[in-house]
Design a protein around this motif. Sequence first.
Motif, PDB file in Angstrom:
ATOM      1  N   THR A 185     -16.782  -5.616   6.437  1.00  0.00           N
ATOM      2  CA  THR A 185     -15.399  -6.099   6.523  1.00  0.00           C
ATOM      3  C   THR A 185     -15.101  -6.621   7.923  1.00  0.00           C
ATOM      4  N   ARG A 186     -15.588  -5.893   8.925  1.00  0.00           N
ATOM      5  CA  ARG A 186     -15.419  -6.352  10.308  1.00  0.00           C
ATOM      6  C   ARG A 186     -16.177  -7.658  10.532  1.00  0.00           C
ATOM      7  N   LEU A 189     -17.233  -0.831   5.988  1.00  0.00           N
ATOM      8  CA  LEU A 189     -16.463  -1.032   7.225  1.00  0.00           C
ATOM      9  C   LEU A 189     -17.111  -2.095   8.096  1.00  0.00           C
ATOM     10  N   GLU A 223     -15.204   4.021  12.312  1.00  0.00           N
ATOM     11  CA  GLU A 223     -14.475   2.816  12.722  1.00  0.00           C
ATOM     12  C   GLU A 223     -14.637   2.532  14.205  1.00  0.00           C
ATOM     13  N   GLN A 237      -8.385  -7.942   1.476  1.00  0.00           N
ATOM     14  CA  GLN A 237      -7.816  -6.638   1.166  1.00  0.00           C
ATOM     15  C   GLN A 237      -6.696  -6.259   2.130  1.00  0.00           C
ATOM     16  N   GLN A 238      -5.753  -5.460   1.629  1.00  0.00           N
ATOM     17  CA  GLN A 238      -4.809  -4.795   2.515  1.00  0.00           C
ATOM     18  C   GLN A 238      -5.581  -3.737   3.297  1.00  0.00           C
ATOM     19  N   ARG A 239      -5.173  -3.533   4.535  1.00  0.00           N
ATOM     20  CA  ARG A 239      -5.754  -2.418   5.285  1.00  0.00           C
ATOM     21  C   ARG A 239      -4.881  -1.200   5.022  1.00  0.00           C
ATOM     22  N   TRP A 268       0.808  -1.221   0.000  1.00  0.00           N
ATOM     23  CA  TRP A 268       0.000   0.000   0.000  1.00  0.00           C
ATOM     24  C   TRP A 268       0.845   1.277   0.000  1.00  0.00           C
ATOM     25  N   GLN A 296     -14.186 -10.587   9.253  1.00  0.00           N
ATOM     26  CA  GLN A 296     -13.102 -10.949  10.168  1.00  0.00           C
ATOM     27  C   GLN A 296     -13.633 -11.801  11.319  1.00  0.00           C
TER      28      GLN A 296
END
Length: 386
Positions: free
Chosen positions: A272-273, A269, A227, A203-205, A133, A276
């Motif tokens: 994506t969380r 967001l 967030e 994805q990369q964060r 990134w 995880q």
Amino acid sequence: MASDARQPQTIGFLLLDSFTLISLASAVEPLRMANQLAGRELYRWYTLTLEGAPVRASDGLQVTPDISTEFCPPLDMAIVCGGVGIQRAVQRPHISWLQAQARSGRRLGAVCTGSWALAQAGLLEGHETSIHWECLAAMQEAFPRVPLTTRLFSIDQERATASGGTAPMDMMLTMIGREHGRELAAGISEMFICDRVRGEQDQQRVPLKHVLGTTQPKLLEIVALMEANLEEPIGLDELAHYVDVSRRQLERLFQRYLHCSPSRYYLKLRLTRARQLLKQTALSIIEVASACGFVSTPHFSKCYREYFGMPPRDERLGSERGTSVMETACRADGDHRLSGITSLEGLLHSAIGKSSLHVANEAPVSSAILALANARGEPTYASVRI
């Protein structure tokens, strides 16, 4: 890399000055373990520099390559290992060598910032590309015709690029799984205490402040608020009030700099969380939905399916199958193990018979052979049938 039960696939790792050692190791170690678990040489690899001279990694450690690019044996794939100061590290001879490899039909890859070298050689146009990134903005400006992505890694036709760190391991495990089966990839993952193999969609964060710089402090503040409030989402009017902008200004900021609406970004967001939590915890789907601010499980499932292309239940089942497949993969087969050991004898005899100081026009012995020989006493040797 086409699968061939008789002929090992040969991979060359081109080491650029100040390459990151962790990315090289993350790419090479899955190949070593693939050989060990299969009990035979599926892959062999060489490290390369332009003149065969030692090169320093970004951590200061000096690495002596196996051979120069000039005398490199024929490869199935060449992978560029980049790191710090990539724009200075890429030299004209690197470009020429990579272009020659492409003309010869070799597959090409890159780890960390190595994608820059492939792009500079004109070898990534039309191929979805991953890069660390830190280099995204500069690469987008320098190579506008290269389709960049924030994914951890990308495998697109004859190109495979990984962002760096441990992402090359996920890329190599994905390729090994495609060539030799999921059981072998799962076994390698288990040996490396890797709880799951991240896929091409991960994805990369990318730190937003890196994308925006310091020019949009209010936008950075809004995203930070989002967030910090995933379980109980804050309304857009309230967010705008917190940072002293109007609702319309808020929407303009997101459209201009993040190319989506504030509500869409907030949903991304939260989803994506949720992904995880599904992959990394034992929380139920209802608990995951609640932890990510969804008032009902059906609404959560609908949003999840629309964004990731599968319902949360399938995501959870996929993770569970991935962690348990090793139990069925490790089959002790005495005959298979014995044949693997026997097949190494000729290779070992050849390897030991050669001096480690090979002459310029003689290909070096791949370290894969010696690594496989050392692994013969391991309990996991030849433990996965392919």
